[in-house]
Design a protein around this motif. Structure first.
Motif, PDB file in Angstrom:
ATOM      1  N   THR B 181      70.003  27.598  -7.163  1.00 42.37           N
ATOM      2  CA  THR B 181      69.049  27.056  -6.192  1.00 42.37           C
ATOM      3  C   THR B 181      69.046  25.538  -6.354  1.00 42.37           C
ATOM      4  O   THR B 181      68.962  25.047  -7.476  1.00 42.37           O
ATOM      5  CB  THR B 181      67.616  27.594  -6.411  1.00 42.37           C
ATOM      6  OG1 THR B 181      67.085  27.041  -7.619  1.00 42.37           O
ATOM      7  CG2 THR B 181      67.589  29.108  -6.497  1.00 42.37           C
ATOM      8  N   PRO B 182      69.176  24.792  -5.279  1.00 42.80           N
ATOM      9  CA  PRO B 182      69.233  23.331  -5.397  1.00 42.80           C
ATOM     10  C   PRO B 182      67.844  22.703  -5.525  1.00 42.80           C
ATOM     11  O   PRO B 182      66.832  23.411  -5.473  1.00 42.80           O
ATOM     12  CB  PRO B 182      69.882  22.921  -4.078  1.00 42.80           C
ATOM     13  CG  PRO B 182      69.455  23.962  -3.111  1.00 42.80           C
ATOM     14  CD  PRO B 182      69.315  25.252  -3.899  1.00 42.80           C
ATOM     15  N   THR B 183      67.801  21.398  -5.674  1.00 45.10           N
ATOM     16  CA  THR B 183      66.544  20.656  -5.613  1.00 45.10           C
ATOM     17  C   THR B 183      65.983  20.819  -4.202  1.00 45.10           C
ATOM     18  O   THR B 183      66.688  20.577  -3.226  1.00 45.10           O
ATOM     19  CB  THR B 183      66.793  19.169  -5.900  1.00 45.10           C
ATOM     20  OG1 THR B 183      67.503  19.052  -7.129  1.00 45.10           O
ATOM     21  CG2 THR B 183      65.487  18.402  -5.995  1.00 45.10           C
ATOM     22  N   MET B 184      64.755  21.264  -4.113  1.00 43.24           N
ATOM     23  CA  MET B 184      64.201  21.578  -2.791  1.00 43.24           C
ATOM     24  C   MET B 184      62.843  20.925  -2.590  1.00 43.24           C
ATOM     25  O   MET B 184      62.121  20.640  -3.547  1.00 43.24           O
ATOM     26  CB  MET B 184      64.114  23.094  -2.602  1.00 43.24           C
ATOM     27  CG  MET B 184      65.502  23.733  -2.620  1.00 43.24           C
ATOM     28  SD  MET B 184      65.475  25.526  -2.457  1.00 43.24           S
ATOM     29  CE  MET B 184      66.023  25.707  -0.765  1.00 43.24           C
ATOM     30  N   GLU B 283      65.978  22.190  -9.285  1.00 43.24           N
ATOM     31  CA  GLU B 283      67.229  22.933  -9.154  1.00 43.24           C
ATOM     32  C   GLU B 283      67.399  23.859 -10.355  1.00 43.24           C
ATOM     33  O   GLU B 283      67.033  23.497 -11.481  1.00 43.24           O
ATOM     34  CB  GLU B 283      68.395  21.936  -9.115  1.00 43.24           C
ATOM     35  CG  GLU B 283      69.775  22.564  -9.098  1.00 43.24           C
ATOM     36  CD  GLU B 283      70.906  21.536  -9.217  1.00 43.24           C
ATOM     37  OE1 GLU B 283      70.638  20.378  -9.586  1.00 43.24           O
ATOM     38  OE2 GLU B 283      72.052  21.914  -8.933  1.00 43.24           O
ATOM     39  N   GLN B 356      62.963  30.899  -8.283  1.00 46.35           N
ATOM     40  CA  GLN B 356      64.368  30.704  -8.626  1.00 46.35           C
ATOM     41  C   GLN B 356      64.850  31.826  -9.537  1.00 46.35           C
ATOM     42  O   GLN B 356      65.958  32.353  -9.375  1.00 46.35           O
ATOM     43  CB  GLN B 356      64.546  29.346  -9.335  1.00 46.35           C
ATOM     44  CG  GLN B 356      64.237  28.118  -8.471  1.00 46.35           C
ATOM     45  CD  GLN B 356      62.805  27.605  -8.609  1.00 46.35           C
ATOM     46  OE1 GLN B 356      61.851  28.395  -8.587  1.00 46.35           O
ATOM     47  NE2 GLN B 356      62.630  26.303  -8.733  1.00 46.35           N
ATOM     48  N   LEU B 652      62.779  28.724   1.958  1.00 49.97           N
ATOM     49  CA  LEU B 652      63.842  28.324   1.033  1.00 49.97           C
ATOM     50  C   LEU B 652      65.167  28.998   1.379  1.00 49.97           C
ATOM     51  O   LEU B 652      66.222  28.567   0.922  1.00 49.97           O
ATOM     52  CB  LEU B 652      63.448  28.672  -0.410  1.00 49.97           C
ATOM     53  CG  LEU B 652      62.126  28.064  -0.891  1.00 49.97           C
ATOM     54  CD1 LEU B 652      61.751  28.621  -2.252  1.00 49.97           C
ATOM     55  CD2 LEU B 652      62.217  26.549  -0.948  1.00 49.97           C
ATOM     56  N   GLU B 657      66.642  22.054   1.393  1.00 50.63           N
ATOM     57  CA  GLU B 657      67.389  21.497   0.255  1.00 50.63           C
ATOM     58  C   GLU B 657      67.435  19.982   0.376  1.00 50.63           C
ATOM     59  O   GLU B 657      67.739  19.441   1.438  1.00 50.63           O
ATOM     60  CB  GLU B 657      68.823  22.047   0.273  1.00 50.63           C
ATOM     61  CG  GLU B 657      69.725  21.364  -0.754  1.00 50.63           C
ATOM     62  CD  GLU B 657      71.166  21.868  -0.745  1.00 50.63           C
ATOM     63  OE1 GLU B 657      71.494  22.731   0.101  1.00 50.63           O
ATOM     64  OE2 GLU B 657      71.960  21.375  -1.567  1.00 50.63           O
ATOM     65  N   ARG B 659      69.402  16.789  -0.003  1.00 51.37           N
ATOM     66  CA  ARG B 659      70.840  16.516  -0.078  1.00 51.37           C
ATOM     67  C   ARG B 659      71.055  15.110  -0.615  1.00 51.37           C
ATOM     68  O   ARG B 659      70.454  14.149  -0.134  1.00 51.37           O
ATOM     69  CB  ARG B 659      71.454  16.651   1.318  1.00 51.37           C
ATOM     70  CG  ARG B 659      71.261  18.049   1.909  1.00 51.37           C
ATOM     71  CD  ARG B 659      72.157  19.078   1.237  1.00 51.37           C
ATOM     72  NE  ARG B 659      73.522  18.857   1.615  1.00 51.37           N
ATOM     73  CZ  ARG B 659      74.089  19.428   2.686  1.00 51.37           C
ATOM     74  NH1 ARG B 659      73.413  20.271   3.419  1.00 51.37           N
ATOM     75  NH2 ARG B 659      75.335  19.176   2.988  1.00 51.37           N
ATOM     76  N   ARG B 733      73.760  31.424  -3.495  1.00 53.92           N
ATOM     77  CA  ARG B 733      73.245  30.052  -3.469  1.00 53.92           C
ATOM     78  C   ARG B 733      72.320  29.902  -2.272  1.00 53.92           C
ATOM     79  O   ARG B 733      72.676  30.296  -1.157  1.00 53.92           O
ATOM     80  CB  ARG B 733      74.409  29.054  -3.341  1.00 53.92           C
ATOM     81  CG  ARG B 733      73.961  27.609  -3.455  1.00 53.92           C
ATOM     82  CD  ARG B 733      75.069  26.635  -3.071  1.00 53.92           C
ATOM     83  NE  ARG B 733      74.714  25.278  -3.423  1.00 53.92           N
ATOM     84  CZ  ARG B 733      73.867  24.515  -2.739  1.00 53.92           C
ATOM     85  NH1 ARG B 733      73.296  24.977  -1.645  1.00 53.92           N
ATOM     86  NH2 ARG B 733      73.580  23.289  -3.149  1.00 53.92           N
TER      87      ARG B 733
END
Lengths: 323, 756
Positions: B181-184, B283, B356, B652, B657, B659, B733
């Motif tokens: 899971t990215p930084t959100m 993340e 997450q 989510l 996300e 970027r 992902r």
């Protein structure tokens, strides 16, 4: 936002007289839904804004030669709801209805929608790219998920307008005025690609005003549709969109206009797809063949290959909905 | 912890429904948020932010900015105390900036225009440093170092039970997967705002915060003041979700500017600032090894997680609940690396690491069920912990407690029945032809409740009306309403006679704040205790008036009466007027894990999706969220929390996300247009069906449990599992963008797995 002078002329001639010879110093303000955001983000720092939304010459939807004449300051919401537009050029009404949100459509004008700047996040974050007079497109080796798959290079922005593909499909003409001199330009020639001028998206000169759009009535026997794919259901620019108009006679396609948005630096006319359809019955096989032809020549970047099958599917489905 | 007093009488207020008591103020704009407030002579602040992801400030010259007419104060790291914000590594203004967007200096000016004009006049010389964005790369030798003691925060956090190596070796089947899971974005509608005002040596700060007392504590440290000299007020707050659950730099910067300018200062973050500098969702990269026996029992799980804390962490964020607490797994190990990188500061965001981790664990279990040909619901029911099972109390993983009031099985069963799980095809796609295919998915989650020091006081006025004072807040969770209901129920007065004053440290006792499922659960207990304190006083006052003993009288519907003879009664108002003094009740309570009995709250989510194989679009057709809420205090509030949290979890899966450009570390999409949070039309609340599993708890007020976090946990896993069921692609992902879905569909081939 920096300070600027604000002029509110009452005639087109007075408005044109305010304009200079250099891009960006004196700018036209219509709905302001794009320009004011750019100014708040310091992307544009004009010395003077010339308001044109109130100009009488830029108003209204009127009958014209074989179609409609739409003043450049006409609101998108008015176009989407206009009975004559819905009757004679429904494709344009459909496209106008997908722009932004109701609040944006109640402010934004058709002229502004055609002249809006790219949504590329490098441009919007003020990277010194082609669009800011630089000589780099940061998307090429950067984050390019939303960038061009067709006709890109050296800049890979996508044209953000929804009404532009519809107007190209309809074969519209734009009228451009310097206050004294006026010229008409087929809308396909209005937009410029990055190889012609990587800093700009259209041919407007600093002393010119887009005044009117002439929209020919859709031909008899024609059907048209605008389909727009977005990340969100609403309030979004197109991942890809298609304006398709097909004219049939006796079940056979006589003419087809297929124009893509969101995938190229200008509204991209998918000529190969149009050619595939001509003289054929519009059935599943023909639609699929045209869908494939529409993305023929696509050269995706590192992160936007998905746009190729997406565009192909959207074109195929749009055409099938017209069968 | 003291058990709640058993009340045998029928509940009159609690368990009802209806809108929150401040709904009209909120929707008509009457409610004043921090940014709405204007003080006489107030200045406007703006913050200069670093364009570099990592740099040392070699020099900073503010003289040109200070010379601009209208500029009243400029502050830099030289003005800030060398005291970290809330136990954090970050100071209010730092000499070394560690993410693009970090505050470098701030200006207070007479108006926003002047402040904006002055910002570029601050001359900063940056010594640009190499940066790193990836948490695993940040741990490699030679990686750019953010701190003198390295990029790893503390020791890896390890939870162990059993012997995971032996356990895995004993399994009949083991699979190994990685989920990302990215930084959100963390989602507050109201960007941070702070107003600071000094009166002599007394500091008052109005702040958009979840935890006024924590902000107060931080400010006392920054300015070396006693608690009595710092007042923090958070009246109305437009969301927090954890990002406002501790002190942040904005309150201190406003106070520094105000002290220097000798005038009140307002610092209102823009949307971009709110996205970049607001402790966003961290993340995670989670490596999961899971092993089962042929009889469907979960036997071993080995989890290794990299948590990208960003430049700073406002509170340590971690995982661990899902792997440790949901399932009976004899052999378990979770190892968590909390890593600093040059992405913006992170913090707990609705569920902290649970969404997450649920994505990782409950996706992996679904993959295992597919491998083994098991029904995912049956597989979970076979392995979820039940009432009376051992459970870990503390952070070690050792199961030294006993699980009580647990209904994970009921959440699963009732949710499965509602969505008609039996129609689920066991084969992906189930022979569906055409471009669109439907599928069903499930995920289970859980979380603990509140805790820590909670306080509240209750005043009964001379006319019998009641005010509840509490120093945590109502961030949209309806706590003004539910806490008032607890006071009304406990005292025996109608809800309409109770008003709640939230978020003011000067009028209410210390309370940890509104986060971690704790306002209702913990502050609610304090309100209950305070109201009971008042009740005792009132009954003692009224008894002699009714010629009875306090034990013989009761208060109900705002009337004190003799239990044995209802004709002997006095309206509360008369009692209070004859008493001639207000009644004040205090209710500070501490909840800790000293109890052997452990109560937690479970949830099970079921979703039916439709996946378009050609466009990659995932549509939610139906979504069932079954949650254990303990005793519902207000059913409308409960359902709103379930719907809102579910939608926030689903968001989510679609976008949100942050970027970053790999070449300079800057965030490219810090706007609503580019982050693409969902609109009302994306996840239609009418398609979300909350199931409230009524289940009286042991430790919360009236048996209630906390609910704020849990509904946000399971969306990513449930949707990923349903997408697999629909079209046979495994999404590991988030978010599930068109790019991800279409790439997975293009690469589709028979599922493969590694076998131990």
């Amino acid at each position: 936002m920096h300070n600027f002078a604000y002029i509110r002329p009452t005639t087109l001639r007075d408005a044109a007289a305010q304009l200079g010879k250099e891009h960006g110093k004196v700018m036209l303000l219509a709905g302001g839904t794009d320009l004011l955001g750019e100014m708040k983000d310091d992307l544009r720092v004009p010395e003077k804004l010339v308001a044109i939304r109130q100009l009488r010459e830029l108003q209204g939807i009127r009958p014209g030669r074989g179609g409609l004449r739409i003043g450049a300051a006409t609101l998108l919401s008015d176009i989407a709801e206009s009975a004559p537009v819905r009757e004679q050029a429904p494709l344009l009404a459909m496209a106008a209805e997908t722009v932004g949100t109701p609040q944006i459509r109640n402010m934004a004008t058709i002229g502004g929608n055609l002249c809006q700047r790219p949504r590329c996040w490098y441009y919007r974050n003020n990277y010194p790219c082609f669009k800011h007079g630089g000589s780099v497109c940061y998307s090429v080796t950067g984050e390019n998920e939303y960038h061009a798959i067709l006709e890109g290079g050296p800049s890979y922005i996508v044209h953000p307008s929804d009404t532009a593909p519809a107007l190209v499909a309809l074969g519209a003409t734009v009228r451009i005025s310097t206050g004294g001199r006026e010229r008409g330009v087929p809308i396909e020639k209005f937009f410029v690609g990055p190889r012609q001028d990587p800093a700009r998206e259209n041919i407007l000169q600093p002393n010119e005003i887009l005044t009117e759009i002439e929209v020919p009535s859709a031909p008899a026997g024609s059907k048209a549709v605008y389909v727009k794919e977005m990340v969100r259901e609403v309030w979004d620019f197109a991942l890809c969109s298609v304006a398709a108009m097909v004219t049939t006679s006796g079940g056979i396609v006589g003419d087809a206009r297929i124009v893509l948005g969101g995938v190229a630096p200008f509204p991209y006319r998918a000529l190969k797809a149009e050619a595939v359809l001509k003289g054929r019955r519009l059935d599943e096989a023909a639609a699929a063949a045209a869908g494939a032809a529409a993305v023929d020549g696509a050269r995706p970047l590192s992160k936007n290959a998905y746009k190729v099958p997406l565009t192909q599917a959207v074109v195929t489905r749009a055409l099938l909905s017209l069968a | 912890m003291a058990q709640q007093q058993n009340t045998t009488r029928t509940l009159r207020v609690i368990g009802g429904d209806g809108p929150v008591i401040d709904a009209v103020e909120r929707v008509t704009g009457q409610a004043k948020y921090t940014g709405d407030l204007e003080l006489p002579g107030m200045l406007v602040a703006r913050v200069l932010r670093s364009p570099h992801a990592h740099a040392r400030i070699a020099g900073i010259d503010t003289s040109r900015a200070e010379a601009l007419p209208g500029v009243k104060a400029v502050v830099t790291h030289k003005d800030a105390a060398k005291v970290p914000i809330w136990g954090n590594r970050q100071r209010a203004l730092n000499e070394q900036v560690r993410f693009a967007g970090e505050a470098v200096a701030a200006i207070a000016a007479v108006d926003e225009e002047t402040a904006a004009k002055a910002l570029p006049l601050i001359d900063v010389k940056y010594e640009v440093l190499p940066f790193v964005l990836d948490p695993e790369k940040a741990l490699e030798p030679g990686a750019p170092q953010l701190f003198a003691d390295g990029n790893l925060e503390g020791q890896p956090r390890v939870l162990i039970r059993g012997d995971v190596e032996r356990g895995l070796a004993e399994c009949d089947r083991v699979i190994e997967r990685v989920y990302h899971t990215p930084t959100m974005w963390s989602g507050s509608m109201e960007p941070r705002a702070a107003i600071a005002q000094w009166e002599g040596n007394k500091l008052t700060v109005w702040a958009s915060t979840q935890a006024p007392c924590r902000v107060q504590t931080n400010l006392t440290g920054q300015f070396n003041l006693p608690d009595s000299q710092v007042r923090v007020i958070a009246s109305y707050v437009g969301g927090g979700f954890g990002t406002k659950s501790a002190a942040h730099v904005d309150e201190t910067i406003a106070a520094l500017l105000s002290r220097k300018a000798r005038r009140p200062v307002k610092l209102q973050y823009s949307r971009e600032e709110e996205i970049l500098d607001s402790n966003t969702r961290f993340e995670t990269r989670v490596y999961v090894k899971v092993g089962v026996k042929r009889d469907m029992t979960l036997h071993a799980m080995d989890v290794k997680a990299y948590i990208n804390q960003g430049a700073y962490h406002v509170r340590l964020g971690g995982l661990g609940n899902q792997a440790t607490h949901i399932y009976r797994i004899p052999h378990l190990r979770t190892v968590q690396y909390r890593v600093h990188t040059n992405v913006p500061n992170t913090g707990p965001t609705r569920g902290v690491g649970d969404p997450q981790e649920t994505f990782a664990i409950d996706s992996a279990l679904d993959e295992m069920a597919v491998e083994m040909g098991w029904d995912p619901v049956e597989f979970r029911l076979k392995n979820v912990k039940r009432n009376g099972d051992p459970i870990a109390r503390g952070g070690s993983g050792a199961e030294d407690g006993r699980l009580v009031a647990q209904v994970t099985d009921r959440c699963l069963e009732e949710g499965a029945a509602r969505i008609d799980w039996s129609r689920r095809s066991t084969l992906p796609g189930g022979g569906q032809t055409g471009p669109r295919a439907r599928g069903l998915g499930v995920a289970v989650t859980e979380r603990g409740n509140g805790g820590g020091l909670a306080g509240a006081s209750v005043t009964v006025n001379l006319d019998g009306s009641v005010v509840v004072f509490y120093a945590s807040t109502d961030i949209g969770t309806g706590s003004r309403t539910t806490l008032s209901m607890i006071a009304a129920e406990t005292l025996g007065v109608p809800l309409a006679s109770v008003r709640a004053v939230a978020g003011d440290t000067e009028v209410a006792p210390y309370d940890g704040g509104s986060y971690g499922n704790r306002t209702l659960y913990s502050t609610g207990r304090a309100v209950e205790a305070a109201a009971r304190d008042c009740l005792d006083d009132i009954l003692a006052t009224a008894a002699p008036m009714l010629k009875a003993s306090p034990a013989e009288v009761e208060l109900g519907d705002a009337v004190v009466r003799v239990k044995a003879d209802a004709s002997r009664s006095l309206p509360l108002r008369d009692v209070m007027q004859r008493r001639g003094r207000s009644v004040v009740g205090d209710g500070s309570v501490t909840q800790s894990q000293a109890e052997t009995n452990v109560e937690r709250a479970a949830g099970a989510h079921f979703v039916e999706v439709e996946v378009d194989r050609e466009t990659g679009k995932i549509r939610i057709l139906r979504y069932v969220s079954a949650h254990d809420v303990g005793q519902p205090i207000n059913v409308t509030v409960v359902e709103n929390q379930i719907e809102g949290g579910t939608i926030q979890g689903l968001a989510l899966t679609q976008a949100e996300e942050l970027r970053f450009d790999a070449r300079d570390g800057r965030c490219l999409n810090a706007s609503f247009l580019d982050l693409k949070p969902p609109t009302m039309l994306d996840f239609d609340a009418r398609r979300i069906e909350p199931i409230v599993i009524a289940n009286i708890g042991e430790q919360g007020p009236y048996g209630a449990k906390g609910l704020g976090e849990n509904p946000c946990h399971a969306g990513m896993a449930a949707v990923a599992n349903a997408v697999y069921n629909a079209v046979g692609i495994r999404l590991r992902r988030v978010p599930f963008t068109r790019a991800e879905v279409l790439r997975a569909l293009a690469e589709q081939r028979p599922a493969s797995s590694r076998t131990a």
